[in-house]
Design an enzyme around this catalytic site. Structure first.
Site, short mmCIF file in Angstrom:
data_model
loop_
_atom_site.label_atom_id
_atom_site.label_comp_id
_atom_site.label_asym_id
_atom_site.label_seq_id
_atom_site.Cartn_x
_atom_site.Cartn_y
_atom_site.Cartn_z
N ARG A 54 -83.52 4.53 69.58
CA ARG A 54 -82.86 5.84 69.57
C ARG A 54 -83.25 6.68 70.79
NH1 ARG A 54 -84.58 8.19 64.68
NH2 ARG A 54 -86.23 9.21 65.80
N TYR A 107 -65.38 25.56 79.55
CA TYR A 107 -64.74 24.51 78.73
C TYR A 107 -64.71 24.96 77.26
CZ TYR A 107 -64.55 19.77 76.63
OH TYR A 107 -64.24 18.64 75.89
N ASP A 179 -72.27 23.25 84.34
CA ASP A 179 -71.42 22.10 84.03
C ASP A 179 -70.71 21.74 85.33
OD1 ASP A 179 -69.29 20.43 83.30
OD2 ASP A 179 -69.02 21.40 81.35
N LYS A 204 -66.09 11.42 82.11
CA LYS A 204 -65.00 11.62 83.06
C LYS A 204 -65.19 10.69 84.27
CE LYS A 204 -63.66 14.81 80.20
NZ LYS A 204 -64.11 16.18 80.17
C1 LIG Z 1 -64.63 16.87 78.93
C2 LIG Z 1 -65.55 17.94 79.34
C3 LIG Z 1 -66.74 18.14 78.66
C4 LIG Z 1 -67.11 17.38 77.42
O1 LIG Z 1 -67.28 16.02 77.64
P1 LIG Z 1 -67.15 14.97 76.43
O2 LIG Z 1 -67.76 13.75 76.96
O3 LIG Z 1 -65.67 14.87 76.14
O4 LIG Z 1 -67.89 15.56 75.27
C5 LIG Z 1 -67.59 19.12 79.12
N1 LIG Z 1 -67.28 19.88 80.19
C6 LIG Z 1 -66.13 19.71 80.86
C7 LIG Z 1 -65.84 20.57 82.05
C8 LIG Z 1 -65.21 18.75 80.45
O5 LIG Z 1 -64.06 18.61 81.10
#
Ligand SMILES: *Cc1c(COP(=O)(O)O)cnc(C)c1O
Length: 389
Positions: A54, A107, A179, A204
């Site tokens: 984990r 987001y 982010d 992404k």
């Molecule tokens: C998609 C996204 C997230 C979240 O990512 P997940 O892997 O889908 O949880 C966070 N911040 C931004 C800017 C995003 O586009």
């Protein structure tokens, strides 16, 4: 070493890998130890050691090592999703009675987490206008512990002056979390901008193929144990298969990002010439209000941008979008394929309202030939104009 070299060579030297180029996928819950002493030693260093599935495996450790090197941070913590990176970081750094400043262009699920988890548990949450820069100072309180940025912001693509925000935050003793998913570590260097903790939806561009959920938290040696121990307490765990896919995606991220950038700019410039389009939201374009900051802080742009159309009725979008052949309708982005979504950035603002007369779309430009994508959109605009006529 230059970034391209780090991307190729990081995370490959573990003695667990027996000279294979890529790490084996360690499918593991229990790790066994040869002696009581070895077990105690691993336990004492359990935030770093191969101790229990984990908490990490040699595969997840390799992925973390590579992301930390590529982002220019000291340590990385892999988590099961981008949202887990955000939730895990904020929960580790904030407690009841603390105050957090969050960008108003953040987001959507980040905002939901702040409202439904942090605020409910006694953390004061305030939103700041993304264009505030050093004027954010007036929003600080004695208990402000964290500033959460996202640049450019989700849906509106407004640029934040993170160096200016970080300067104020650090003078006030607050931690800057950002982010940095949009540009990926290839086109944005968060730690050179004053960011203390960089969170990424590795789902992404790092994974890059729309086939795994993964998040990363990259930070300093000093903050690592604070955040990692919190993540461990929540039981966030990354499967080795996902970490493997993340590491594999990372190896080819540079040429992919360059192509996403070039193709997206081509499609964006074409959209700017169209009568159907009121405005293209893309900080890489010279006409964008965030372009000066973009030029100063970014090394490039990604495949994701927004488009505000002229005031067409919402129903007119249905034949336009449903008939697209190359753009799929779907959430997320950062894969090799093109996507389109209808967005409503105006409905969730706490500071200055976001006004647009026409509907807003978000496009992710994949690795197809951009001329084919333009032809697909052009046919879509014909259906848009034919609506009701
Ligand atoms: C998609 C996204 C997230 C979240 O990512 P997940 O892997 O889908 O949880 C966070 N911040 C931004 C800017 C995003 O586009």
């Amino acid at each position: 070493m230059k970034q391209d070299t780090l991307i190729t060579h990081s995370g490959r030297t573990s003695p667990y890998f027996a000279q294979s180029v890529n790490p084996p996928v360690y499918r593991c819950s229990t790790v066994t130890f040869p002696s009581m002493a070895a077990m105690a030693e691993a336990q004492a260093d359990h935030l770093n050691a191969f101790y229990y599935g984990r908490i990490g495996t040699p595969t997840t450790h390799a992925f973390e090592e590579a992301v930390a090197a590529v982002e220019g941070g000291e340590r990385c913590i892999a988590v099961p999703s981008g949202l887990a990176a955000i939730a895990g970081t904020l929960s580790a750094l904030l407690k009841s009675g603390d105050h957090v400043l969050v960008s108003d262009s953040v987001y959507g699920p980040t905002r939901t987490f702040c409202q439904d988890v942090l605020a409910k548990n006694g953390v004061q949450v305030d939103y700041f206008h993304p264009l505030l820069a050093e004027n954010i100072e007036v929003l600080f309180k004695p208990n402000t512990k964290v500033v959460f940025c996202e640049t450019p912001g989700s849906l509106t693509f407004e640029m934040q002056d993170i160096p200016a925000i970080a300067k104020v935050a650090h003078a006030k003793g607050a931690i800057v979390v950002a982010d940095c998913t949009w540009a990926s570590p290839i086109f944005y260097r968060p730690f050179e901008m004053g960011v203390d903790v960089s969170v990424l939806a590795a789902t992404k561009y790092i994974v890059g193929h729309s086939d795994a959920m993964l998040g990363t938290i990259t930070t300093s040696e000093e903050l690592y144990p604070v955040i990692k121990s919190s993540v461990v307490k929540f039981g966030y765990s990354v499967g080795s298969e996902e970490a493997y896919l993340g590491l594999r995606g990372l190896r080819s991220i540079v040429p992919r990002m360059k192509q996403h950038q070039e193709s997206a700019l081509k499609v964006a410039r074409w959209l700017q010439t169209r009568d159907e389009v009121a405005r293209v939201l893309h900080p890489g374009l010279p006409e964008d209000p965030g372009h000066e900051l973009f030029k100063r802080d970014f090394l490039g742009s990604s495949g994701l941008f927004g488009v505000i159309l002229e005031p067409y009725p919402e129903e007119a979008l249905i034949p336009m979008i449903d008939g697209l052949k190359l753009f799929s309708l779907g959430f997320s982005w950062g894969g090799y394929e093109s996507l389109i979504t209808y967005t409503t950035p105006g409905i969730v603002r706490n500071t200055v309202l976001w006004n647009a007369d026409g509907p807003t779309l978000r496009l992710h430009i994949g690795l197809e030939d951009p001329d084919d994508l333009i032809a697909d959109l052009e046919a879509g605009f014909e259906r848009l104009n034919a609506f009701g006529g």
